[in-house]
Write an enzyme that holds these catalytic residues in place. Structure first.
Site, short mmCIF file in Angstrom:
data_model
loop_
_atom_site.label_atom_id
_atom_site.label_comp_id
_atom_site.label_asym_id
_atom_site.label_seq_id
_atom_site.Cartn_x
_atom_site.Cartn_y
_atom_site.Cartn_z
N LYS A 89 0.74 -1.19 -0.16
CA LYS A 89 -0.01 -0.03 0.03
C LYS A 89 0.76 1.31 0.01
CE LYS A 89 -4.41 -1.48 1.52
NZ LYS A 89 -4.29 -2.90 2.05
N GLU A 111 -9.73 7.66 3.78
CA GLU A 111 -10.90 6.82 4.38
C GLU A 111 -10.27 5.50 4.46
OE1 GLU A 111 -11.63 4.49 0.77
OE2 GLU A 111 -11.42 6.50 0.94
N SER A 377 1.68 -9.82 -0.97
CA SER A 377 1.36 -8.30 -0.87
C SER A 377 1.54 -7.82 0.34
CB SER A 377 -0.11 -8.26 -1.24
OG SER A 377 -1.00 -9.09 -0.43
C1 LIG Z 1 -5.13 -3.90 1.42
C2 LIG Z 1 -4.63 -5.25 1.29
C3 LIG Z 1 -4.98 -5.94 0.06
C4 LIG Z 1 -6.24 -5.61 -0.68
O1 LIG Z 1 -6.15 -4.28 -1.45
P1 LIG Z 1 -5.60 -4.41 -3.11
O2 LIG Z 1 -5.74 -2.93 -3.30
O3 LIG Z 1 -6.62 -5.37 -3.65
O4 LIG Z 1 -4.29 -4.97 -3.25
C5 LIG Z 1 -4.09 -7.25 -0.29
N1 LIG Z 1 -3.18 -7.59 0.62
C6 LIG Z 1 -2.79 -6.76 1.82
C7 LIG Z 1 -1.72 -7.37 2.34
C8 LIG Z 1 -3.46 -5.53 1.85
O5 LIG Z 1 -3.08 -5.03 2.96
#
Ligand SMILES: *Cc1c(COP(=O)(O)O)cnc(C)c1O
Length: 393
Positions: A89, A111, A377
């Site tokens: 993020k 938000e 992610s």
């Molecule tokens: C917020 C988040 C997501 C989902 O958000 P996307 O915009 O779909 O990437 C996925 N993995 C993690 C670790 C997150 O913090």
């Protein structure tokens, strides 16, 4: 037909900017300037520098040997979990705070649902010494106390949204209201590839650093820039957009988008938007979203807070509709099992969102020579209590 955005702000039939008239000047100012600003050498230089020295990029592309042996294919993990603040993020919030500065803004609003985007926003506001207001549903504030504390420590003001279901969509309404009331000095940092044009494209371009690095990292390790598969989970879709970005038009690369099936796609407790969603307008763009027959947004459910979103960004709606990406839904149980599996096989505890992508290895058979890149992610620290409760650790 392309899979990227067209000059009108649409991915195929999805996207656009469906906004109240009062918001038009803000969105239009951003639309007219974002590409110019991003293309400026001084912007690129500062963005790259911060990604390197502050975020810790490039994130490694790690060949997961034991995971590969277990599934009899070649699995690479793109380690976004190693970024500062623990997920992808921050790539976007760094980009957007620099954008806000270039636009002469003094005040940042955002938000947040689970709080992860709120923390990533508060982090970059502290970094740049900018005022930060984060809207968050009252229910979410109670559920996500550690992230609320982080935001406060970072100097942000967390404002509870007290209307409606007191969750993410109510916080979004509050943020939009704030932006309408403060059109001159405020930038609204949206946290995924959602919202009115140009947000989905701008956020995708900031996250595109993920696949940009993958290309040269694969070249180094495999002698080619392309994998056979890229796998990423989809909440709003930003980490997937970043991991897919440089491969969108190369159909030799198979794209797999993973959604949260919650307790089962048809259980009534799910967030599998592509399967369950219908066309509609959410957060200012035309996309697929979960709604009742009379157009009310359905409350989504997933064990992972970051996938608990009733829509997907317009890029993903288009990837689904055209069949460019394969969409797979993973239940809570399948995800949790895969998360524990990665921990034991590779010594990496993933975020529960990410565990959904890992579960694809149990669902689908890859060939031994396939190169499968899974976008890791985020890290699992924030989810420890969930893992403890689930596995009775
Ligand atoms: C917020 C988040 C997501 C989902 O958000 P996307 O915009 O779909 O990437 C996925 N993995 C993690 C670790 C997150 O913090």
């Amino acid at each position: 037909m392309g899979y990227n955005i067209n000059d009108k702000g649409y991915y195929g039939e999805f996207g656009g900017a469906y906004i109240p008239e009062m918001l038009y000047p803000n969105v239009e100012e951003l639309r007219q300037n974002y590409l110019k600003i991003m293309a400026a050498p001084s912007f690129k230089e500062e963005f790259d520098q911060l990604l390197k020295d502050y975020v810790g990029r490039p994130s490694p592309l790690y060949f997961a040997k034991r995971l590969s042996d277990r599934y009899n294919t070649k699995v690479y993990l793109k380690r976004e979990d190693l970024n500062h603040t623990g997920a992808h993020k921050v790539n976007n919030t760094i980009g957007q705070i620099l954008m806000a500065q270039r636009l002469g803004k003094k005040r940042i609003i955002a938000e947040t649902g689970a709080g992860q985007h709120g923390v990533a926003t508060a982090t970059v506001c502290a970094l740049m010494g900018m005022e930060c207001i984060v809207y968050m549903g009252e229910i979410d504030i109670a559920r996500q106390a550690p992230n609320v504390a982080r935001m406060k420590m970072l100097g942000a003001k967390v404002v509870p949204a007290l209307s409606g279901s007191r969750t993410l969509k109510d916080a979004t309404n509050e943020a939009i209201r704030d932006w309408i009331n403060n059109p001159i000095d405020t930038h609204y940092i949206i946290g995924s590839v959602v919202g009115p044009h140009p947000y989905p494209d701008m956020v995708a371009r900031f996250q595109a650093i993920i696949s940009e690095e993958m290309q040269w990292q694969l070249q180094e390790k495999e002698g080619r820039t392309t994998p056979d598969y890229v796998v990423a989970c989809v909440g709003g879709g930003s980490n997937a957009a970043g991991a897919f970005y440089h491969y969108l038009e190369n159909t030799n690369v198979n794209l797999i988008a993973v959604e949260a099936a919650g307790k089962g796609i048809h259980s009534g407790e799910s967030a599998a938007t592509s399967v369950l969603g219908k066309e509609g307008i959410i957060h200012g763009s035309k996309t697929l979203l979960m709604q009742t027959s009379d157009g009310q947004i359905t409350e989504p459910y997933s064990i992972s807070a970051g996938l608990d979103y009733p829509g997907v960004g317009p890029m993903h709606a288009h990837l689904y509709k055209t069949g460019r990406a394969e969409f797979i839904s993973i239940t809570d149980d399948e995800a949790m099992t895969a998360g524990l599996g990665l921990s034991k096989l590779e010594g990496i505890i993933p975020a529960i969102e990410t565990s959904h992508s890992l579960a694809v290895l149990d669902q689908k058979t890859f060939k031994p020579e396939d190169i499968v890149v899974i976008n890791l992610s985020g890290r699992g620290d924030k989810d420890l209590q969930n893992y403890i409760d689930y596995f009775k650790l």
